[in-house]
Scaffold this active site. Sequence first.
Site, mmCIF file in Angstrom:
data_model
loop_
_atom_site.group_PDB
_atom_site.id
_atom_site.type_symbol
_atom_site.label_atom_id
_atom_site.label_comp_id
_atom_site.label_asym_id
_atom_site.label_seq_id
_atom_site.Cartn_x
_atom_site.Cartn_y
_atom_site.Cartn_z
ATOM 1 N N PRO A 1 0.821 -1.221 0.000
ATOM 2 C CA PRO A 1 0.000 0.000 0.000
ATOM 3 C C PRO A 1 0.854 1.271 0.000
ATOM 4 O O PRO A 1 0.339 2.349 -0.275
ATOM 5 C CB PRO A 1 -0.811 -0.107 1.303
ATOM 6 C CG PRO A 1 -0.712 -1.531 1.727
ATOM 7 C CD PRO A 1 0.592 -2.038 1.194
ATOM 8 N N GLU B 1 3.468 -8.409 8.839
ATOM 9 C CA GLU B 1 3.470 -6.939 8.870
ATOM 10 C C GLU B 1 4.326 -6.366 7.751
ATOM 11 O O GLU B 1 4.426 -5.149 7.600
ATOM 12 C CB GLU B 1 3.955 -6.404 10.214
ATOM 13 C CG GLU B 1 3.275 -6.989 11.442
ATOM 14 C CD GLU B 1 1.795 -7.226 11.272
ATOM 15 O OE1 GLU B 1 1.059 -6.265 11.017
ATOM 16 O OE2 GLU B 1 1.385 -8.393 11.391
ATOM 17 N N ASP C 1 -9.197 -2.238 -27.236
ATOM 18 C CA ASP C 1 -9.072 -0.925 -27.863
ATOM 19 C C ASP C 1 -10.145 0.009 -27.331
ATOM 20 O O ASP C 1 -9.867 1.151 -27.009
ATOM 21 C CB ASP C 1 -9.232 -1.038 -29.384
ATOM 22 C CG ASP C 1 -8.031 -1.725 -30.008
ATOM 23 O OD1 ASP C 1 -7.006 -1.844 -29.322
ATOM 24 O OD2 ASP C 1 -8.132 -2.149 -31.169
HETATM 25 C C1 9WO Z 1 -0.462 -5.174 8.473
HETATM 26 C C2 9WO Z 1 -0.738 -4.525 9.653
HETATM 27 C C3 9WO Z 1 -1.229 -4.984 10.858
HETATM 28 C C4 9WO Z 1 -1.400 -4.076 11.884
HETATM 29 C C5 9WO Z 1 -1.110 -2.737 11.697
HETATM 30 C C6 9WO Z 1 -0.620 -2.280 10.467
HETATM 31 C C7 9WO Z 1 -0.459 -3.209 9.470
HETATM 32 N N1 9WO Z 1 -0.022 -3.033 8.244
HETATM 33 C C8 9WO Z 1 0.007 -4.212 7.655
HETATM 34 C C9 9WO Z 1 0.462 -4.360 6.324
HETATM 35 O O1 9WO Z 1 0.569 -3.379 5.604
HETATM 36 N N2 9WO Z 1 0.760 -5.603 5.955
HETATM 37 C C10 9WO Z 1 1.183 -5.821 4.599
HETATM 38 C C11 9WO Z 1 0.429 -6.982 4.050
HETATM 39 C C12 9WO Z 1 2.653 -6.071 4.488
HETATM 40 C C13 9WO Z 1 3.001 -6.166 3.035
HETATM 41 C C14 9WO Z 1 2.113 -7.163 2.288
HETATM 42 N N3 9WO Z 1 0.752 -6.938 2.655
HETATM 43 C C15 9WO Z 1 -0.057 -6.223 1.845
HETATM 44 C C16 9WO Z 1 0.182 -5.797 0.576
HETATM 45 N N4 9WO Z 1 -1.245 -5.793 2.223
HETATM 46 N N5 9WO Z 1 -1.775 -5.075 1.237
HETATM 47 C C17 9WO Z 1 -0.951 -5.055 0.216
HETATM 48 C C18 9WO Z 1 -1.200 -4.335 -0.984
HETATM 49 C C19 9WO Z 1 -0.352 -4.433 -2.063
HETATM 50 C C20 9WO Z 1 -0.611 -3.672 -3.197
HETATM 51 N N6 9WO Z 1 -1.673 -2.861 -3.250
HETATM 52 C C21 9WO Z 1 -2.510 -2.761 -2.221
HETATM 53 C C22 9WO Z 1 -2.290 -3.468 -1.044
#
Ligand code: 9WO
Length: 252
Positions: free
Chosen positions: A89, A116, A169
Amino acid sequence: MRIDVLTLFPEFIAQAAAVGVVGRAQERGLLTLQGWNPRDYAEGGYRRVDDRPFGGGPGMVMMIEPLRACLAAARAADSAPAPVIYLSPQGQPLTQRKVRELAARPRLILLCGRYEGVDERLLEAEVDEEISIGDYVLSGGELAAAVVVDAVARLQDGALGDAESAVQDSFENDGLLDCPHYTHPAQHPELGDVPDVLRSGNHAAIARWRRQQSLGRTWLRRPDLLDESTLSKADRALLAAFRAARDGQGES
Ligand code: 9WO
């Protein structure tokens, strides 16, 4: 094109890419997809890939070494240079422009985090680009990687049939949203009739109507995509007529 995906769930990516256009692209040899599991590169009997975060707090962080060894193995599977892309994200938003750019490369390596996330030092040392598919949190990068694989695969030459290419397209449609589509029955007792123009056989009028619907729907639903100052005179007239017809609707 070759795409290597580093993930604790390689079977997930393989399944997502086995069907439809992307599955066919693989069968036709237009796309080679390979999954790589960092757990296979982890040391010790437990094959640990995660550990507790320094500084404390909940959850786990993916460790450097299994990922580094896994990445080295994936890189070595082909001599073509490959940018490493981390799905998160925190990345730059994925757009169709970005998809076209990625699709033109001979090779990509996608890195999927879990828990995480990944130790920041691994990201700093090995990742070339960080990409987000939208402003929401998933439980891992795999769904986002599957989105990238799908979007990029369908742009490979020969991946789409003729009919699908035409759809492509019209979707790319100068950055406008798609027009509505209809099929049989022409009349439905509860849901109404297909617009007459689409059954008129007048191909110029049909093209004009579709263009107008695309302009109108973009203006209504995604005004952020529409820069009216760059529209042709003909497009501006179509949009003005769309607005006028809409304004007229509520009046008696
Ligand atoms: C987990 C978490 C738990 C408690 C507090 C904060 C937190 N953040 C996260 C987190 O961002 N975990 C991610 C899970 C770690 C990297 C992979 N994960 C992920 C990728 N979640 N969402 C995506 C993602 C990737 C691309 N576009 C949108 C979302």
